[in-house]
Enzyme design. Structure first.
Site, PDB file in Angstrom:
ATOM      1  N   LYS A 163       0.830  -1.211   0.000  1.00 59.18           N
ATOM      2  CA  LYS A 163       0.000   0.000   0.000  1.00 59.18           C
ATOM      3  C   LYS A 163       0.869   1.266   0.000  1.00 59.18           C
ATOM      4  CE  LYS A 163      -3.550  -2.528  -0.383  1.00 59.18           C
ATOM      5  NZ  LYS A 163      -4.453  -3.143   0.562  1.00 59.18           N
TER       6      LYS A 163
HETATM    7  C1  LIG Z   1      -5.432  -4.276   0.892  1.00 54.96           C
HETATM    8  C2  LIG Z   1      -6.899  -4.103   0.889  1.00 54.96           C
HETATM    9  C3  LIG Z   1      -7.686  -4.378   2.024  1.00 54.96           C
HETATM   10  C4  LIG Z   1      -7.172  -5.079   3.238  1.00 54.96           C
HETATM   11  O1  LIG Z   1      -6.094  -4.538   3.851  1.00 54.96           O
HETATM   12  P1  LIG Z   1      -5.155  -5.482   4.753  1.00 54.96           P
HETATM   13  O2  LIG Z   1      -4.314  -4.495   5.489  1.00 54.96           O
HETATM   14  O3  LIG Z   1      -4.370  -6.348   3.820  1.00 54.96           O
HETATM   15  O4  LIG Z   1      -6.029  -6.273   5.660  1.00 54.96           O
HETATM   16  C5  LIG Z   1      -9.026  -4.060   1.988  1.00 54.96           C
HETATM   17  N1  LIG Z   1      -9.595  -3.548   0.889  1.00 54.96           N
HETATM   18  C6  LIG Z   1      -8.900  -3.318  -0.230  1.00 54.96           C
HETATM   19  C7  LIG Z   1      -9.604  -2.734  -1.416  1.00 54.96           C
HETATM   20  C8  LIG Z   1      -7.531  -3.608  -0.282  1.00 54.96           C
HETATM   21  O5  LIG Z   1      -6.841  -3.399  -1.416  1.00 54.96           O
END
Ligand SMILES: *Cc1c(COP(=O)(O)O)cnc(C)c1O
Length: 399
Positions: free
Chosen positions: A197
């Site tokens: 992210k």
């Molecule tokens: C990455 C992601 C999540 C979840 O995040 P995590 O930190 O991996 O639990 C939720 N929604 C979307 C759209 C994502 O890309």
């Protein structure tokens, strides 16, 4: 803000090394911040988590920020805070990651899917009416790729039907809707600091809200349902007393992870600026190719550019998406696909009776999308390599 774009050079040979789809920036300051926590002897939730929550809340301009150990945990606690229960329904887009819907299932509630807009790939607000019924309690808009959804229409619909809005902002840091930061608009907003992210703590997440009651509830549920009032009242510096007010979860963030978050957040805007430049270079690099549809950006938002998703105009090409991705891999370019729409997955098909042709936009778009690398570590040469690789595959397979 700088506005120049990267200059695109003439044709280059295949690059020597593989360009991964993503690679995080971890510099000396992140490393020494982690080492400092390790040396301090306090590894789990403590002062660093508090510092991360405070600085994140200030960055977003939102009063309450609750740190947890994943974006999924943030979404789960947000739904718990607003009181989702067995039998409720929650509207969300089919074009998302599994986490957005699975948290609804944790409650024995039902995720009700909505198609996407074919340009932005965000949830199409036109689909809300058909998805709504008397069991509907909430909407989870996902700011796809980092581009804010049409929040005015979503919030108006929610107000008219007394629904809560929990935003999945896993991609949307930093992003703005009509000048307002994502994180301070809906009822609760959930961020992810997963390794890929826009900022990362390895694993981690944050929920922001202006509602102190929801913030308290999420904080309490994040650590075994232990009352923080009890901590405050009786446990000043580590006393043994605590009170469990409800069965909670084990979702607390560690100080090790939070120390990464504090350092990464300081660079959040600089990271954004690099991604914005790469996005501009891609736009320019593909502008003359009718075979490639570049992301459509709305005028009233700041797109976080977490993802840069091209759509192949398959009618103009003699190559499909799978082979296009393979050809890019042959040219040492890593890519990904965001997302396989939820209604195409076996669980959602079998459980809710969705069929492949449902959600015409998402089903059609899914065959065409490729996410290109876009991250601050990429050099100008890396960006040129991606542009040239895409261009040469298009030229070879033009109909
Ligand atoms: C990455 C992601 C999540 C979840 O995040 P995590 O930190 O991996 O639990 C939720 N929604 C979307 C759209 C994502 O890309």
């Amino acid at each position: 803000m700088r506005s120049q774009t990267l200059s695109i050079n003439k044709r280059r040979p295949v690059r020597q090394s593989f360009l991964p789809f993503h690679s995080p920036v971890i510099a000396e300051n992140e490393i020494s911040a982690v080492v400092e926590v390790l040396k301090s002897g306090w590894l789990t939730t403590g002062a660093k988590v508090q510092e991360f929550e405070r600085s994140f809340g200030e960055f977003i301009g939102c009063r309450h920020a609750v740190a947890v150990n994943s974006g999924t945990a943030a979404l789960h606690l947000a739904l718990a805070a607003i009181g989702i229960q067995r039998g409720d329904e929650v509207i969300l887009p089919t074009m998302t990651f599994g986490a957005t819907a699975e948290v609804v299932l944790y409650f024995g509630a039902k995720p009700v899917l909505v198609d996407c807009d074919p340009d932005t790939l965000n949830m199409a607000p036109d689909g809300l009416e058909a998805a709504f019924n008397s069991k509907t309690k909430a909407i989870i808009p996902v700011h796809f790729g980092g581009q804010p959804c049409d929040m005015e229409r979503i919030l108006r619909f929610a107000r008219e039907h007394d629904l809560r809005v929990v935003e999945d902002a896993a991609h949307a840091l930093p992003a703005y809707y009509r000048g307002r930061p994502i994180g301070g608009i809906g009822d609760i907003t959930c961020f992810s600091f997963y390794a890929t992210k826009t900022i990362t703590t390895g694993e981690g997440g944050m929920a922001t809200t202006a509602n102190p009651g929801w913030a308290d509830k999420m904080r309490m549920l994040s650590l075994h349902g232990i009352s923080h009032d009890a901590w405050n009242r009786y446990s000043a510096e580590g006393s043994w007393y605590y009170e469990i007010l409800c069965p909670g979860y084990k979702y607390n963030l560690t100080d090790i992870a939070a120390s990464l978050g504090v350092e990464q957040l300081k660079k959040c805007n600089a990271f954004f600026e690099s991604r914005r430049r790469i996005a501009a270079a891609y736009h320019e690099g593909f502008a003359d190719l009718p075979e490639i549809k570049t992301p459509v950006c709305k005028p009233d938002v700041q797109h976080a550019w977490h993802l840069y998703v091209i759509q192949l105009e398959l009618e103009r090409l003699s190559i499909n998406r799978r082979d296009f991705i393979e050809a890019l891999r042959q040219k040492n370019i890593g890519t990904s696909v965001h997302f396989i729409p939820l209604h195409l997955h076996p669980y959602y098909r079998n459980t809710f009776g969705y069929r492949p042709g449902d959600f015409a936009n998402a089903s059609a778009v899914f065959e065409r999308i490729i996410s290109l690398p876009i991250y601050p570590k990429m050099t100008d040469a890396d960006v040129n390599d991606v542009v040239e690789a895409v261009r040469s595959i298009v030229e070879e397979h033009r109909r």
